[in-house]
Design an enzyme around this catalytic site. Structure first.
Site, PDB file in Angstrom:
ATOM      1  N   LYS A  31       0.836  -1.216   0.000  1.00  0.00           N
ATOM      2  CA  LYS A  31       0.000   0.000   0.000  1.00  0.00           C
ATOM      3  C   LYS A  31       0.869   1.264   0.000  1.00  0.00           C
ATOM      4  O   LYS A  31       0.609   2.182  -0.761  1.00  0.00           O
ATOM      5  CB  LYS A  31      -0.928   0.033   1.228  1.00  0.00           C
ATOM      6  CG  LYS A  31      -1.977  -1.058   1.246  1.00  0.00           C
ATOM      7  CD  LYS A  31      -3.013  -0.833   2.347  1.00  0.00           C
ATOM      8  CE  LYS A  31      -2.435  -0.838   3.749  1.00  0.00           C
ATOM      9  NZ  LYS A  31      -1.846  -2.130   4.163  1.00  0.00           N
ATOM     10  N   ARG A  56      -9.477   1.190   9.087  1.00  0.00           N
ATOM     11  CA  ARG A  56      -9.018  -0.167   9.345  1.00  0.00           C
ATOM     12  C   ARG A  56     -10.070  -0.988  10.073  1.00  0.00           C
ATOM     13  O   ARG A  56      -9.802  -2.104  10.490  1.00  0.00           O
ATOM     14  CB  ARG A  56      -7.759  -0.120  10.183  1.00  0.00           C
ATOM     15  CG  ARG A  56      -6.494  -0.417   9.357  1.00  0.00           C
ATOM     16  CD  ARG A  56      -5.396  -0.538  10.329  1.00  0.00           C
ATOM     17  NE  ARG A  56      -4.163  -1.112   9.968  1.00  0.00           N
ATOM     18  CZ  ARG A  56      -3.144  -0.480   9.409  1.00  0.00           C
ATOM     19  NH1 ARG A  56      -3.268   0.730   8.978  1.00  0.00           N
ATOM     20  NH2 ARG A  56      -2.004  -1.100   9.259  1.00  0.00           N
ATOM     21  N   ARG A 104      11.604  -6.995   5.016  1.00  0.00           N
ATOM     22  CA  ARG A 104      11.584  -5.550   4.785  1.00  0.00           C
ATOM     23  C   ARG A 104      12.541  -4.830   5.744  1.00  0.00           C
ATOM     24  O   ARG A 104      12.594  -5.147   6.919  1.00  0.00           O
ATOM     25  CB  ARG A 104      10.142  -5.069   5.005  1.00  0.00           C
ATOM     26  CG  ARG A 104       9.938  -3.601   4.815  1.00  0.00           C
ATOM     27  CD  ARG A 104       8.514  -3.301   4.493  1.00  0.00           C
ATOM     28  NE  ARG A 104       7.653  -3.288   5.681  1.00  0.00           N
ATOM     29  CZ  ARG A 104       6.374  -2.901   5.643  1.00  0.00           C
ATOM     30  NH1 ARG A 104       5.806  -2.553   4.508  1.00  0.00           N
ATOM     31  NH2 ARG A 104       5.658  -2.910   6.746  1.00  0.00           N
ATOM     32  N   ARG A 137      11.412  -2.813  11.183  1.00  0.00           N
ATOM     33  CA  ARG A 137      10.328  -2.303  12.025  1.00  0.00           C
ATOM     34  C   ARG A 137       9.986  -3.351  13.073  1.00  0.00           C
ATOM     35  O   ARG A 137       9.917  -4.534  12.773  1.00  0.00           O
ATOM     36  CB  ARG A 137       9.085  -2.030  11.157  1.00  0.00           C
ATOM     37  CG  ARG A 137       9.080  -0.660  10.523  1.00  0.00           C
ATOM     38  CD  ARG A 137       7.985  -0.499   9.501  1.00  0.00           C
ATOM     39  NE  ARG A 137       6.648  -0.861   9.967  1.00  0.00           N
ATOM     40  CZ  ARG A 137       5.544  -0.656   9.249  1.00  0.00           C
ATOM     41  NH1 ARG A 137       5.598  -0.087   8.051  1.00  0.00           N
ATOM     42  NH2 ARG A 137       4.360  -1.017   9.713  1.00  0.00           N
ATOM     43  N   ARG A 192      -0.627  -9.094  13.194  1.00  0.00           N
ATOM     44  CA  ARG A 192      -1.175  -8.065  12.294  1.00  0.00           C
ATOM     45  C   ARG A 192      -2.091  -8.687  11.257  1.00  0.00           C
ATOM     46  O   ARG A 192      -3.115  -8.103  10.891  1.00  0.00           O
ATOM     47  CB  ARG A 192      -0.034  -7.310  11.600  1.00  0.00           C
ATOM     48  CG  ARG A 192       0.706  -6.384  12.544  1.00  0.00           C
ATOM     49  CD  ARG A 192       2.009  -5.899  11.956  1.00  0.00           C
ATOM     50  NE  ARG A 192       1.828  -4.964  10.864  1.00  0.00           N
ATOM     51  CZ  ARG A 192       2.766  -4.709   9.955  1.00  0.00           C
ATOM     52  NH1 ARG A 192       3.912  -5.341   9.979  1.00  0.00           N
ATOM     53  NH2 ARG A 192       2.524  -3.826   9.015  1.00  0.00           N
TER      54      ARG A 192
HETATM   55  P1  AMP Z   1       0.894   0.625   8.876  1.00  0.00           P
HETATM   56  O1  AMP Z   1       2.148   1.360   8.595  1.00  0.00           O
HETATM   57  O2  AMP Z   1      -0.283   1.131   8.067  1.00  0.00           O
HETATM   58  O3  AMP Z   1       1.054  -0.878   8.780  1.00  0.00           O
HETATM   59  O4  AMP Z   1       0.495   0.938  10.401  1.00  0.00           O
HETATM   60  C1  AMP Z   1       1.371   0.576  11.461  1.00  0.00           C
HETATM   61  C2  AMP Z   1       0.587   0.491  12.759  1.00  0.00           C
HETATM   62  O5  AMP Z   1       0.000   1.783  13.057  1.00  0.00           O
HETATM   63  C3  AMP Z   1      -0.593  -0.469  12.763  1.00  0.00           C
HETATM   64  O6  AMP Z   1      -0.195  -1.818  13.002  1.00  0.00           O
HETATM   65  C4  AMP Z   1      -1.422   0.113  13.902  1.00  0.00           C
HETATM   66  O7  AMP Z   1      -0.856  -0.200  15.165  1.00  0.00           O
HETATM   67  C5  AMP Z   1      -1.257   1.611  13.677  1.00  0.00           C
HETATM   68  N1  AMP Z   1      -2.311   2.108  12.759  1.00  0.00           N
HETATM   69  C6  AMP Z   1      -2.146   2.608  11.508  1.00  0.00           C
HETATM   70  N2  AMP Z   1      -3.312   2.968  10.973  1.00  0.00           N
HETATM   71  C7  AMP Z   1      -4.276   2.695  11.913  1.00  0.00           C
HETATM   72  C8  AMP Z   1      -5.684   2.813  11.954  1.00  0.00           C
HETATM   73  N3  AMP Z   1      -6.385   3.282  10.906  1.00  0.00           N
HETATM   74  N4  AMP Z   1      -6.317   2.427  13.089  1.00  0.00           N
HETATM   75  C9  AMP Z   1      -5.629   1.961  14.140  1.00  0.00           C
HETATM   76  N5  AMP Z   1      -4.305   1.784  14.158  1.00  0.00           N
HETATM   77  C10 AMP Z   1      -3.603   2.141  13.057  1.00  0.00           C
END
Ligand code: AMP
Length: 216
Positions: A13, A88, A127, A160, A171
């Protein structure tokens, strides 16, 4: 073009969002990136989010929705926006719909990047991210010359916390349980466009732009 990008962690994404945002000249709004920036700066928001992020859990809706509401009031959205990582869950999707309805700027489309689980685990566990410029590398598919350093800025590469294998599994569970239901939500709204997210980055971008050309 007001877009939401949805797909499991590791679907690409973030990568596709950068290309699409530049193609449509719209800001790329990644809730994960906003949380990480806050974490790096040690803000109250970052501190609140950290534990959830490290465990691969969702940050509570009350925190996330306010952060997005605030971001959507900025004045750089005249061409639209590309939301990546939000919503989400269905409750967030409903909040987003309400925020946009208030402004009479409904979503144009929701693009789903589809990819299978085995491929996701390979992508995420390999990654690595540059601590300095944020460029994303992969230990097998996109290696820098020196596995510990960024080719572009020589910054240190790190994994990460949430790309470690046990967190990836969590996740993916969270995605299935909480995020996957938004696919049906957007299908019902007539907004969903699904494309395959396997193949080269440029092929996927092209697929996305072709699919989205039906929207404008
Ligand atoms: P991402 O980089 O999109 O994978 O987001 C990393 C982490 O940020 C996720 O695993 C969540 O802990 C938090 N996060 C990101 N977007 C959201 C969201 N829309 N709602 C809740 N937590 C989020």
């Amino acid at each position: 073009m007001r877009l939401v990008l949805v797909g499991p962690p590791g679907a690409g994404k973030g990568t596709q969002a950068q290309f699409l945002a530049s193609h449509y000249s719209i800001p790329h709004i990644s809730t994960g990136d906003i949380f990480r920036a806050n974490l790096k700066d040690g803000t109250a928001l970052g501190i609140q989010a950290k534990g959830f992020m490290d465990r691969g859990e969702l940050v509570p809706d009350s925190v996330t929705n306010e952060m997005v509401r605030d971001r959507l009031t900025k004045d750089d959205l005249s061409n639209g926006f590309l939301l990546d990582g939000f919503p989400r869950n269905v409750a967030q999707a409903e909040v987003l719909r309400a925020i946009l309805a208030e402004r009479k700027t409904p979503l144009s489309a929701v693009l789903e990047l589809a990819v299978d689980t085995a491929e996701i685990i390979l992508r995420l566990s390999g990654r690595r991210v540059c601590r300095n410029c944020g460029k994303v590398w992969h230990v097998e598919f996109d290696k820098p010359a020196d596995p510990t350093k960024c080719d572009i800025c020589q910054g240190e590469l790190y994994q990460r916390e949430d790309d470690k294998e046990e967190v990836i599994t969590r996740r993916l569970e969270v995605y299935q349980e909480q995020t996957a239901p938004i696919i049906a939500f957007y299908r019902t709204e007539g907004l969903l466009i699904t494309i395959s997210a396997t193949g080269s980055v440029s092929d996927i971008t092209e697929r996305a732009i072709t699919a989205l050309s039906r929207v404008q």
